[in-house]
Design a protein around this motif. Structure first.
Motif, PDB file in Angstrom:
ATOM      1  N   GLY A  42       8.651 -52.761  43.193  1.00 61.01           N
ATOM      2  CA  GLY A  42       7.766 -53.211  41.702  1.00 61.01           C
ATOM      3  C   GLY A  42       7.618 -51.662  40.932  1.00 61.01           C
ATOM      4  N   LYS A  43       8.223 -50.685  41.203  1.00 64.88           N
ATOM      5  CA  LYS A  43       8.034 -49.512  40.524  1.00 64.88           C
ATOM      6  C   LYS A  43       8.836 -48.674  40.558  1.00 64.88           C
ATOM      7  CE  LYS A  43       4.233 -48.486  42.555  1.00 64.88           C
ATOM      8  NZ  LYS A  43       2.772 -47.693  42.985  1.00 64.88           N
ATOM      9  N   GLU A  44       9.559 -47.706  39.821  1.00 60.66           N
ATOM     10  CA  GLU A  44      10.473 -46.752  39.816  1.00 60.66           C
ATOM     11  C   GLU A  44      10.428 -45.748  41.067  1.00 60.66           C
ATOM     12  OE1 GLU A  44      11.636 -44.910  36.223  1.00 60.66           O
ATOM     13  OE2 GLU A  44      13.317 -43.952  37.101  1.00 60.66           O
ATOM     14  N   ARG A  45       9.234 -45.282  40.928  1.00 66.92           N
ATOM     15  CA  ARG A  45       9.257 -44.285  42.432  1.00 66.92           C
ATOM     16  C   ARG A  45       7.526 -44.328  42.613  1.00 66.92           C
ATOM     17  NH1 ARG A  45      11.894 -41.039  38.521  1.00 66.92           N
ATOM     18  NH2 ARG A  45      14.004 -40.600  38.857  1.00 66.92           N
ATOM     19  N   GLU A  46       7.364 -44.147  43.711  1.00 66.61           N
ATOM     20  CA  GLU A  46       5.925 -43.830  44.064  1.00 66.61           C
ATOM     21  C   GLU A  46       5.784 -42.654  44.774  1.00 66.61           C
ATOM     22  OE1 GLU A  46       4.892 -46.329  47.680  1.00 66.61           O
ATOM     23  OE2 GLU A  46       6.410 -45.251  48.964  1.00 66.61           O
ATOM     24  N   PHE A  47       4.358 -42.095  44.607  1.00 69.68           N
ATOM     25  CA  PHE A  47       4.195 -40.575  44.890  1.00 69.68           C
ATOM     26  C   PHE A  47       4.154 -40.613  46.311  1.00 69.68           C
ATOM     27  CE2 PHE A  47       1.803 -36.639  44.611  1.00 69.68           C
ATOM     28  CZ  PHE A  47       1.040 -36.543  45.542  1.00 69.68           C
ATOM     29  N   VAL A  48       4.548 -39.608  46.830  1.00 70.85           N
ATOM     30  CA  VAL A  48       4.479 -39.070  48.232  1.00 70.85           C
ATOM     31  C   VAL A  48       3.567 -38.035  48.594  1.00 70.85           C
ATOM     32  CG1 VAL A  48       5.787 -38.606  50.457  1.00 70.85           C
ATOM     33  CG2 VAL A  48       6.916 -40.100  48.626  1.00 70.85           C
TER      34      VAL A  48
END
Length: 124
Positions: A42-48
């Protein structure tokens, strides 16, 4: 030319560890926060994980808190992602980037100079 290059990915069994590196060239980012991201549905990238310019403040996604750490070495213009107790759901391409605007750790649009990513695969 500004460039970030990630390395250190690979194949590891569940419960194992990996240390990712992100080397910056072309300019110093010692006065900027930096972060690690990975793709998510659902998103390009998620924060880690993120770290401020001095290394005194770090921030983690709930999914990795207690397992990952994000040290940096400003003298080498590098940031790292120490990944412990890896799980199959951590499998992803991991990207580092520089937070060039704002102060919201997880806001992908605040980051620039994305690297090409390094693949992490965790087998069960």
């Amino acid at each position: 030319q500004v460039q970030l290059v990630e390395s250190g990915g690979g194949l590891v069994q569940a419960g194992g560890s990996l240390r990712l590196s992100c080397a910056a060239s072309g300019r110093s980012f010692s006065s900027y926060a930096m972060g690690w991201f990975r793709p998510a549905p659902g998103k390009e990238r998620e924060f880690v994980a993120g770290i401020n310019w001095s290394g005194c403040t770090t921030y983690y996604a709930d999914s990795v808190k207690g397992r990952f750490t994000i040290p940096r070495d400003n003298a080498k213009n590098e940031v790292y992602l120490q990944m412990n107790s890896l799980k199959p759901e951590d499998t992803a391409v991991y990207y580092c980037a520089v937070q060039v605007r704002g102060s919201t750790w997880y806001a992908e649009h605040e980051y620039e100079y994305w690297g090409q990513g390094t693949q992490v695969t965790v087998s069960s």
